[in-house]
Design a protein around this motif. Structure first.
Motif, mmCIF file in Angstrom:
data_model
loop_
_atom_site.group_PDB
_atom_site.id
_atom_site.type_symbol
_atom_site.label_atom_id
_atom_site.label_comp_id
_atom_site.label_asym_id
_atom_site.label_seq_id
_atom_site.Cartn_x
_atom_site.Cartn_y
_atom_site.Cartn_z
ATOM 1 N N CYS A 1 0.681 -1.057 -0.067
ATOM 2 C CA CYS A 1 -0.020 -0.079 0.060
ATOM 3 C C CYS A 1 0.592 1.362 -0.094
ATOM 4 O O CYS A 1 1.648 1.353 0.800
ATOM 5 N N CYS B 1 -0.169 3.424 3.460
ATOM 6 C CA CYS B 1 0.309 2.932 4.640
ATOM 7 C C CYS B 1 1.498 1.928 4.986
ATOM 8 O O CYS B 1 1.762 1.125 5.818
ATOM 9 N N SER C 1 1.149 -1.193 3.996
ATOM 10 C CA SER C 1 0.663 -2.597 4.516
ATOM 11 C C SER C 1 0.568 -3.520 3.285
ATOM 12 O O SER C 1 0.752 -2.956 2.124
ATOM 13 N N CYS D 1 -6.522 -1.739 0.179
ATOM 14 C CA CYS D 1 -5.850 -2.177 1.494
ATOM 15 C C CYS D 1 -6.847 -2.451 2.760
ATOM 16 O O CYS D 1 -7.572 -1.628 2.683
ATOM 17 N N CYS E 1 -6.138 0.678 5.294
ATOM 18 C CA CYS E 1 -6.654 2.034 5.229
ATOM 19 C C CYS E 1 -7.466 2.221 4.229
ATOM 20 O O CYS E 1 -8.079 3.327 3.609
#
Ligand SMILES: [Zn+2]
Length: 316
Positions: A31, A34, A36, A50, A53
Motif C-alpha cells: 500500500c 500505509c 501494508s 488495502c 486504510c
C-alpha cells in the motif's frame, strides 16, 4: 518459450492480465499510503484494496507498466521478443510486428524494459578475478549544439564526440579443466558495462567501488587513472602491455566489447549517447542470464513487477 508456446499461453489481453495478476499476488502488493501488505482483490473494479486504510491500487500501479496505455499483451510480446532473441530487437521492428500506429509509445515501452534490466543487474557486484578495460562505442550526441560539436571535434585523445567511453568489467574464474586447445585460461562469469563521463581517477575509482566487490582481484592494462582502483579492491594487478597484446592479458573483456559492438550495430541504426547505457544494460542482462533459457521471460516479468521495492545488494 518459442513463438507457438507464447501464442498458446497468451492468446489475448485477458490471459496476459491474469498472468500479470498472478505475478503481483506472488510478489505482494504494498500500500503506497500505509505500507501494508494486506489487500483484498475487488474483482468488479479490478483493483486491490488495502485491508488497513482502504486505499486502492490498480493492477499496474507501482510496476514498470504504471502509466502506460498500451495493452499488457504488447508488453508481454516485447518481453518475449527481448528475452527469446539472441541479438535483441529494435523498437521500430517491434512497432511493425505489433502493428501499432505510433513509434513513441513502443520506444518508451522497450526503453522502460531496458531500464528494468539495468536496475536488476545493478543489484549485483562483480567478484573473483575481474578484467577491466575501456571500450569506445559509436554513438551520436543528440543533445549538443553544432557549435559545441565543432569545439569538441578539435580535441583529440581517448575517445571522441562520436563515441561513448565505456568501462567494461568481466568477472572470471580460473578454469582448472582447461583443454590444451582452449586459448583462454579463465572461465567467463558475468559482465558489466558503464558509460563514463570521463576517465579521471576519481570517476574510475567510484565506478569500480560501485560495481566490483572489495574481495576481488582486478586486472587492467595499466592506464594512469586506474591507479585509484587499488584503494577500492583487495588486489589490483596492472600489466603494462602494447595495445596489440592487450587481448592476451584481458581476453574476456575484449571478447565482450567485440560482441557488444557487433550486437548493437546489427540491431540498431544509430544509438544516441544519452541512451547508450540502456542498450548496454540490455546486452549485459542477457549475457549474464545466458543459461536461463525459458525462464528469462518470467524473470523479466517478475522484475517489472518487483523492481520498485526490492533493494538487495548481492555479490556475484
Ligand atoms: Zn493502506
Amino acid at each position: 518459450m518459442n513463438l507457438i508456446k507464447f501464442i498458446e499461453n497468451f492468446p489475448d489481453e485477458l490471459s496476459c492480465r491474469s498472468r500479470f495478476k498472478a505475478v503481483r499476488d506472488q510478489e505482494g502488493v504494498i500500500c503506497r499510503k500505509c505500507g501494508s501488505r494486506d489487500h483484498y482483490w475487488l474483482s468488479t473494479v479490478e483493483q486491490y484494496q488495502c485491508k488497513i486504510c482502504k486505499a486502492r491500487t490498480t493492477l499496474r500501479s507501482g510496476t514498470v507498466m504504471q502509466g502506460s496505455k498500451l495493452p499488457l499483451r504488447h508488453w508481454f510480446i516485447a518481453i518475449h521478443l527481448l528475452t527469446s532473441t539472441k541479438k535483441g530487437f529494435s523498437s521500430l521492428e517491434l512497432q511493425k510486428q505489433i502493428g501499432h500506429k505510433f513509434y513513441e509509445p513502443i520506444w518508451y515501452m522497450v526503453q522502460k524494459l531496458r531500464k528494468t534490466m539495468g536496475l536488476r543487474d545493478g543489484k549485483y557486484q562483480l567478484d573473483k578475478i575481474v578484467e577491466l578495460d575501456e571500450g569506445f562505442f559509436e554513438s551520436v550526441d543528440t543533445e549538443k549544439t553544432a557549435e559545441e560539436k565543432q569545439k569538441e571535434s578539435k580535441k583529440r585523445g581517448r575517445g571522441s564526440q562520436k563515441q561513448s567511453t565505456v568501462m567494461v568489467m568481466a568477472s572470471t574464474v580460473y578454469d582448472f579443466q582447461t583443454k590444451k586447445k582452449q586459448k583462454k585460461p579463465t572461465k567467463f562469469r558475468y559482465v558489466k558495462m558503464k558509460v563514463m563521463e570521463n576517465m579521471k581517477g576519481e570517476t574510475v575509482g567510484q565506478t569500480v567501488k560501485e560495481n566490483i566487490c572489495y574481495s576481488s582481484v582486478v586486472k587492467t592494462d595499466h592506464y594512469a587513472s586506474y591507479n585509484k582502483i587499488k584503494e577500492t579492491v583487495w588486489t589490483y594487478i596492472p600489466t603494462k602491455v602494447p595495445p596489440k597484446e592487450a587481448s592476451k592479458v584481458l581476453p574476456w573483456v575484449h571478447t565482450m566489447i567485440a560482441n557488444a559492438k557487433r550486437t548493437l550495430l546489427g540491431v540498431h541504426h544509430m544509438i544516441s549517447k544519452k541512451y547508450m547505457q540502456d542498450y548496454l544494460d540490455e546486452f549485459c542482462y542477457k549475457v549474464n542470464r545466458r543459461n536461463f533459457g525459458d525462464n528469462l521471460f518470467d524473470r523479466l516479468l517478475i522484475s517489472c513487477v518487483a523492481i520498485n521495492y526490492k533493494n538487495i545488494n548481492v555479490c556475484r
